[in-house]
Design an enzyme around this catalytic site. Structure first.
Site, PDB file in Angstrom:
ATOM      1  N   ARG A 177       0.810  -1.226   0.000  1.00 48.24           N
ATOM      2  CA  ARG A 177       0.000   0.000   0.000  1.00 48.24           C
ATOM      3  C   ARG A 177       0.843   1.275   0.000  1.00 48.24           C
ATOM      4  O   ARG A 177       0.369   2.336   0.399  1.00 48.24           O
ATOM      5  CB  ARG A 177      -0.988  -0.001   1.174  1.00 48.24           C
ATOM      6  CG  ARG A 177      -2.023  -1.115   1.086  1.00 48.24           C
ATOM      7  CD  ARG A 177      -3.140  -0.913   2.085  1.00 48.24           C
ATOM      8  NE  ARG A 177      -4.151  -1.951   1.922  1.00 48.24           N
ATOM      9  CZ  ARG A 177      -4.163  -3.091   2.618  1.00 48.24           C
ATOM     10  NH1 ARG A 177      -3.226  -3.332   3.528  1.00 48.24           N
ATOM     11  NH2 ARG A 177      -5.111  -3.974   2.415  1.00 48.24           N
ATOM     12  N   LYS A 184       3.685  11.281 -11.485  1.00 48.24           N
ATOM     13  CA  LYS A 184       2.821  10.452 -12.327  1.00 48.24           C
ATOM     14  C   LYS A 184       3.530   9.131 -12.598  1.00 48.24           C
ATOM     15  O   LYS A 184       4.664   9.116 -13.063  1.00 48.24           O
ATOM     16  CB  LYS A 184       2.494  11.148 -13.647  1.00 48.24           C
ATOM     17  CG  LYS A 184       1.426  12.211 -13.541  1.00 48.24           C
ATOM     18  CD  LYS A 184       1.029  12.702 -14.918  1.00 48.24           C
ATOM     19  CE  LYS A 184      -0.130  13.688 -14.845  1.00 48.24           C
ATOM     20  NZ  LYS A 184      -0.537  14.151 -16.188  1.00 48.24           N
ATOM     21  N   GLU A 210      10.643  17.568 -25.014  1.00 48.67           N
ATOM     22  CA  GLU A 210      10.028  17.990 -23.759  1.00 48.67           C
ATOM     23  C   GLU A 210      10.647  19.290 -23.244  1.00 48.67           C
ATOM     24  O   GLU A 210      10.002  20.063 -22.550  1.00 48.67           O
ATOM     25  CB  GLU A 210      10.153  16.883 -22.707  1.00 48.67           C
ATOM     26  CG  GLU A 210       9.430  15.585 -23.059  1.00 48.67           C
ATOM     27  CD  GLU A 210       7.929  15.644 -22.821  1.00 48.67           C
ATOM     28  OE1 GLU A 210       7.411  16.719 -22.436  1.00 48.67           O
ATOM     29  OE2 GLU A 210       7.269  14.609 -23.023  1.00 48.67           O
ATOM     30  N   LYS A 253       8.416  22.704 -14.501  1.00 51.44           N
ATOM     31  CA  LYS A 253       7.500  21.617 -14.131  1.00 51.44           C
ATOM     32  C   LYS A 253       7.195  21.645 -12.640  1.00 51.44           C
ATOM     33  O   LYS A 253       6.053  21.430 -12.224  1.00 51.44           O
ATOM     34  CB  LYS A 253       8.069  20.264 -14.523  1.00 51.44           C
ATOM     35  CG  LYS A 253       7.079  19.140 -14.211  1.00 51.44           C
ATOM     36  CD  LYS A 253       7.298  17.885 -14.990  1.00 51.44           C
ATOM     37  CE  LYS A 253       6.125  16.927 -14.806  1.00 51.44           C
ATOM     38  NZ  LYS A 253       6.318  15.652 -15.522  1.00 51.44           N
ATOM     39  N   GLU A 312      -3.781  17.431 -11.249  1.00 53.38           N
ATOM     40  CA  GLU A 312      -4.442  17.858 -12.468  1.00 53.38           C
ATOM     41  C   GLU A 312      -5.938  18.100 -12.246  1.00 53.38           C
ATOM     42  O   GLU A 312      -6.784  17.719 -13.054  1.00 53.38           O
ATOM     43  CB  GLU A 312      -4.231  16.811 -13.575  1.00 53.38           C
ATOM     44  CG  GLU A 312      -4.130  17.408 -14.971  1.00 53.38           C
ATOM     45  CD  GLU A 312      -3.611  16.401 -15.991  1.00 53.38           C
ATOM     46  OE1 GLU A 312      -4.433  15.819 -16.714  1.00 53.38           O
ATOM     47  OE2 GLU A 312      -2.391  16.195 -16.057  1.00 53.38           O
ATOM     48  N   ARG A 362      -2.106  21.806 -14.471  1.00 48.09           N
ATOM     49  CA  ARG A 362      -1.119  20.788 -14.808  1.00 48.09           C
ATOM     50  C   ARG A 362      -1.366  20.192 -16.186  1.00 48.09           C
ATOM     51  O   ARG A 362      -0.443  19.670 -16.825  1.00 48.09           O
ATOM     52  CB  ARG A 362      -1.107  19.676 -13.748  1.00 48.09           C
ATOM     53  CG  ARG A 362      -0.028  18.639 -14.017  1.00 48.09           C
ATOM     54  CD  ARG A 362       0.246  17.724 -12.853  1.00 48.09           C
ATOM     55  NE  ARG A 362       1.285  16.761 -13.204  1.00 48.09           N
ATOM     56  CZ  ARG A 362       1.900  15.953 -12.353  1.00 48.09           C
ATOM     57  NH1 ARG A 362       1.572  15.982 -11.076  1.00 48.09           N
ATOM     58  NH2 ARG A 362       2.826  15.113 -12.766  1.00 48.09           N
ATOM     59  N   ASN A 409       0.668  18.632 -20.859  1.00 48.07           N
ATOM     60  CA  ASN A 409       0.337  17.629 -21.872  1.00 48.07           C
ATOM     61  C   ASN A 409       0.343  18.186 -23.291  1.00 48.07           C
ATOM     62  O   ASN A 409      -0.152  17.532 -24.213  1.00 48.07           O
ATOM     63  CB  ASN A 409      -1.039  17.018 -21.568  1.00 48.07           C
ATOM     64  CG  ASN A 409      -1.037  16.188 -20.306  1.00 48.07           C
ATOM     65  OD1 ASN A 409      -0.124  15.403 -20.065  1.00 48.07           O
ATOM     66  ND2 ASN A 409      -2.040  16.380 -19.470  1.00 48.07           N
ATOM     67  N   HIS A 416       0.717  15.935 -26.299  1.00 49.50           N
ATOM     68  CA  HIS A 416       0.592  14.546 -25.878  1.00 49.50           C
ATOM     69  C   HIS A 416      -0.682  13.872 -26.387  1.00 49.50           C
ATOM     70  O   HIS A 416      -0.691  12.664 -26.613  1.00 49.50           O
ATOM     71  CB  HIS A 416       0.671  14.445 -24.352  1.00 49.50           C
ATOM     72  CG  HIS A 416       2.058  14.641 -23.813  1.00 49.50           C
ATOM     73  ND1 HIS A 416       2.773  15.802 -24.014  1.00 49.50           N
ATOM     74  CD2 HIS A 416       2.867  13.824 -23.092  1.00 49.50           C
ATOM     75  CE1 HIS A 416       3.958  15.690 -23.428  1.00 49.50           C
ATOM     76  NE2 HIS A 416       4.043  14.506 -22.863  1.00 49.50           N
ATOM     77  N   HIS A 444       0.194  10.712 -28.211  1.00 51.01           N
ATOM     78  CA  HIS A 444      -0.169   9.380 -27.742  1.00 51.01           C
ATOM     79  C   HIS A 444      -0.940   8.611 -28.815  1.00 51.01           C
ATOM     80  O   HIS A 444      -0.807   7.386 -28.932  1.00 51.01           O
ATOM     81  CB  HIS A 444      -1.009   9.478 -26.467  1.00 51.01           C
ATOM     82  CG  HIS A 444      -0.199   9.813 -25.248  1.00 51.01           C
ATOM     83  ND1 HIS A 444      -0.765  10.163 -24.040  1.00 51.01           N
ATOM     84  CD2 HIS A 444       1.133   9.857 -25.040  1.00 51.01           C
ATOM     85  CE1 HIS A 444       0.183  10.392 -23.153  1.00 51.01           C
ATOM     86  NE2 HIS A 444       1.337  10.226 -23.744  1.00 51.01           N
ATOM     87  N   HIS A 479       8.673   8.147 -27.666  1.00 52.80           N
ATOM     88  CA  HIS A 479       7.689   9.024 -27.029  1.00 52.80           C
ATOM     89  C   HIS A 479       7.977  10.498 -27.328  1.00 52.80           C
ATOM     90  O   HIS A 479       7.076  11.255 -27.708  1.00 52.80           O
ATOM     91  CB  HIS A 479       7.678   8.790 -25.516  1.00 52.80           C
ATOM     92  CG  HIS A 479       6.797   9.743 -24.762  1.00 52.80           C
ATOM     93  ND1 HIS A 479       5.423   9.752 -24.907  1.00 52.80           N
ATOM     94  CD2 HIS A 479       7.091  10.735 -23.889  1.00 52.80           C
ATOM     95  CE1 HIS A 479       4.910  10.702 -24.133  1.00 52.80           C
ATOM     96  NE2 HIS A 479       5.896  11.308 -23.518  1.00 52.80           N
TER      97      HIS A 479
END
Length: 366
Positions: free
Chosen positions: A120, A142, A184, A226, A236, A241, A245, A248, A252, A266
């Site tokens: 956990r 993330k 990036e 960032k 987000e 935030r 993206n 992206h 993606h 990527h």
């Protein structure tokens, strides 16, 4: 040494940037280790860095075991996650222990997610060795894996205890990987810092050639940008935030079409996605055409794809939009699309119909 704080209350941590940092990481990690072993999860591509890190830990009295995984997006899978969890449990990792992620974004995302769910939640440390991971994925918490439905659709927010960035690890990267990470870097200028984008236009060639000063400036400016955005909107929820993206959503979709097989990295997909976002913005009269052209020209000059043709994507708009339907930012059937009113003026638009995006993509050269 440059230290950049990520301010998140009780979950705050530092990003430490310094050439040669890997060789003295043990001294920085000793207070976190508390005398406990620190497993290191790395990919096959970082063997020299692994030995340096293990030697540094040993010099600080920290025991370590290495878990080496295959390089590439294929490792961000259920199968590899299960294997990694079993290995960590066999090593007796406890909830207050820390696992070290040594490698690129794939290792960081995978180890972060494993740490988020192991017993956990245990601690982890990011030691990114690629430019993309250093300026983007290692900061912000993330984590996740890919599934057949798309990229990063299973994951968790789980902040590292510290991020250690040694720019000299980039010396062992292929130029293509450095270029992919550079996408990036340019992104931060395009989001809300036109002066930094102008710096990128004037210094990208130095950075890509391995100039230490340009490299460290780019990493520090990117991490600071960032950290500021993550500090304002960790999960987000406010929309701030989401600006990270940029490129992206398109990117993606291109990655999914390419099958995550390594033919399109990527960062390359993000570069093409940013060019498409600016071109789409220009087509709607939001962004000056000359700004869109400037973005595409800079990406080309950096050796990055500036659209579908350069990314090797021939699929039609409808097929690419189908990939977008699985985007994590979908909400009540609408997509949070990152568009721009100009360089440094990115914003979130939820009013764009998917059919309109498909029609735009059908107009793009292949």
């Amino acid at each position: 040494m440059t230290t950049i704080p990520v301010s998140l209350g009780a979950r705050s941590y530092d990003v430490v940037i310094e050439a040669g940092l890997l060789a003295r990481a043990g001294a920085l990690l000793a207070p976190i280790a508390r005398g406990r072993p620190m497993p290191i999860v790395a990919d096959e591509a970082v063997a020299p860095h692994l030995e340096t890190l293990r030697a540094s830990l040993a010099a600080a009295g920290i025991a370590s075991e290495a878990i080496v995984l295959p390089a590439g997006e294929g490792s961000k899978s259920w199968a590899t996650l299960e294997l990694l969890m079993d290995r960590l449990l066999a090593l007796g990792v406890e909830r207050r222990d820390h696992v070290i992620a040594l490698g690129g974004g794939v290792i960081g995302d995978l180890v972060g997610f494993a740490s988020a769910i192991l017993k956990r939640g245990c601690g982890f440390v990011q030691v990114p060795t690629t430019l993309l991971a250093q300026v983007d994925s290692s900061v912000g918490g993330k984590t996740g894996i890919n599934t057949q439905a798309g990229k990063n659709l299973v994951g968790a927010f789980h902040q590292p205890a510290i991020v250690l960035i040694d720019p000299t690890t980039l010396d062992t990267l292929p130029l293509r990987e450095v270029r992919a990470g550079y996408a990036e870097v340019a992104k931060y200028g395009l989001i809300d810092d036109p002066e930094f984008f102008a710096w990128c236009e004037g210094n990208a060639d130095r950075l890509l050639a391995g100039d230490p000063e340009a490299r460290e400036i780019a990493i520090a400016r990117s991490v600071a940008a960032k950290a500021r955005i993550v500090g304002e909107d960790e999960r987000e929820t406010s929309g701030r935030r989401a600006l990270l993206n940029l490129g992206h959503t398109f990117g993606h979709a291109l990655e999914a079409e390419a099958g995550f097989d390594g033919s399109l990295l990527h960062g390359e997909a993000v570069a093409a996605g940013m060019a498409l976002a600016f071109a789409f913005s220009a087509s709607r009269g939001l962004c000056p055409p000359e700004d869109s052209a400037r973005v595409a020209a800079h990406l080309r000059a950096a050796g990055l794809p500036d659209g579908l043709a350069a990314a090797g994507i021939s699929a039609g708009g409808a097929r690419l939009v189908d990939h977008m339907r699985h985007d994590k930012k979908m909400e009540s059937g609408t997509l949070a699309l990152l568009l721009a009113r100009g360089i440094g003026q990115t914003y979130v638009d939820r009013g764009v119909a998917l059919d309109e995006i498909a029609a735009f993509l059908d107009t793009q050269p292949r």
